[in-house]
Design a protein around this motif. Structure first.
Motif, short mmCIF file in Angstrom:
data_model
loop_
_atom_site.label_atom_id
_atom_site.label_comp_id
_atom_site.label_asym_id
_atom_site.label_seq_id
_atom_site.Cartn_x
_atom_site.Cartn_y
_atom_site.Cartn_z
N TRP A 43 0.86 -1.19 0.00
CA TRP A 43 0.00 0.00 0.00
C TRP A 43 0.89 1.23 0.00
N LEU A 44 0.76 2.05 -1.06
CA LEU A 44 1.54 3.27 -1.18
C LEU A 44 0.64 4.47 -0.92
N ARG A 45 0.99 5.22 0.12
CA ARG A 45 0.27 6.45 0.41
C ARG A 45 1.24 7.62 0.27
N VAL A 83 8.51 2.08 5.17
CA VAL A 83 9.50 2.80 4.38
C VAL A 83 8.95 4.15 3.97
N VAL A 84 9.82 5.16 3.99
CA VAL A 84 9.49 6.50 3.53
C VAL A 84 10.25 6.72 2.22
N VAL A 85 9.51 6.93 1.13
CA VAL A 85 10.10 7.07 -0.20
C VAL A 85 10.13 8.55 -0.56
N ARG A 191 4.19 -1.39 3.76
CA ARG A 191 3.45 -0.18 4.14
C ARG A 191 4.33 1.01 3.77
N GLN A 192 4.02 1.59 2.61
CA GLN A 192 4.90 2.57 2.00
C GLN A 192 4.30 3.97 2.09
N LEU A 193 5.18 4.94 2.32
CA LEU A 193 4.79 6.35 2.43
C LEU A 193 5.73 7.18 1.57
#
Length: 260
Positions: A43-45, A83-85, A191-193
């Motif tokens: 899930w990318l938010r 992770v924070v992208v 769980r991606q941000l």
């Protein structure tokens, strides 16, 4: 902080109750919890801030249009993520530092099988980064550098020597946004941000891999020619999202929209 639109139908408080209620970090974390993910899913938010007239920055930075509660939500969203992208330009402009462990979220992260702090993943084709910064030399967990197979070999070597881990997510020098999401997920970072900047968010939107947008609407006007929250080529058909949450405090609106 007031809840203007319920996250779930379980919200029972009246508007008067909510107007005088100071939300705890746990309540904010519950409001912004990631959905349950099927095995192998991700899930990318995105988390962005915009002025009333559409500016994502002022004088090149987002901080001047932000506020205290916005920063609390910013920290909470980080604390929920694996992770924070972030794009390389944003790292340079915003002075990114390593994500830190926060005691308030330690039990929640442990229960979710997460480490003490999220991984920072920097998306870059050129690797034009200062590898002497603490983001690379002193993180709790190694910073990832996401790049293409054709990235400059000398810069890749410098990144590795500084302690970063290089993730290849593209055949040329550029990064394939969809592949980047998959490569991170394959590492267990599901769980991606992403915190932008606008060019990186635009790439995720164009690739149709963005699942959720958390957008803070700042009660400010700036005029000028600042970037929008999402830049780059236009999509053929606008992507439609559904509202999941709207909160308000001090004139700021904190919204969340999810993929339909």
């Amino acid at each position: 902080m007031r809840r203007l639109f319920p996250v779930t139908d379980q919200t029972a408080a009246t508007p008067r109750d909510l107007a005088d209620h100071e939300w705890s970090l746990d309540e904010i974390a519950d409001a912004y919890a990631y959905p349950e993910l099927e095995p192998g899913a991700h899930w990318l938010r995105a988390n962005m801030v915009s002025t009333l007239d559409g500016a994502a920055q002022h004088d090149g930075r987002s901080h001047p249009i932000s506020g205290e509660t916005d920063m609390r939500i910013f920290g909470t969203l980080r604390a929920l993520a694996d992770v924070v992208v972030v794009g390389a330009e944003t790292v340079r402009q915003e002075g990114y530092r390593p994500a830190r462990a926060r005691e308030a979220f330690a039990a929640r992260r442990a229960a979710a099988g997460q480490g003490p702090a999220p991984v920072i993943a920097v998306v870059t084709a050129s690797l034009d980064l200062d590898f002497g910064l603490p983001l690379f030399t002193a993180p709790l967990v190694p910073t990832l550098v996401v790049t293409g197979a054709g990235a400059p070999a000398d810069r890749v070597a410098q990144a590795t020597a500084a302690g970063a881990e290089v993730v290849v997510a593209g055949e040329g020098a550029a990064v394939d946004p969809a592949r980047a999401v998959r490569e991170l997920s394959a590492r267990g970072l599901r769980r991606q941000l992403t915190e932008g900047g606008p060019r990186l968010l635009g790439q995720f939107v164009a690739a149709d891999v963005l699942d959720e947008l958390c957008l803070t609407i700042s009660p400010t006007l700036t005029a000028g020619d600042a970037q929008r929250i999402s830049g780059g080529p236009s999509v053929t058909v606008p992507h439609r999202l559904a509202p999941a949450c709207v909160l308000e405090e001090a004139g700021f609106l904190f919204t969340s929209y999810r993929r339909i």
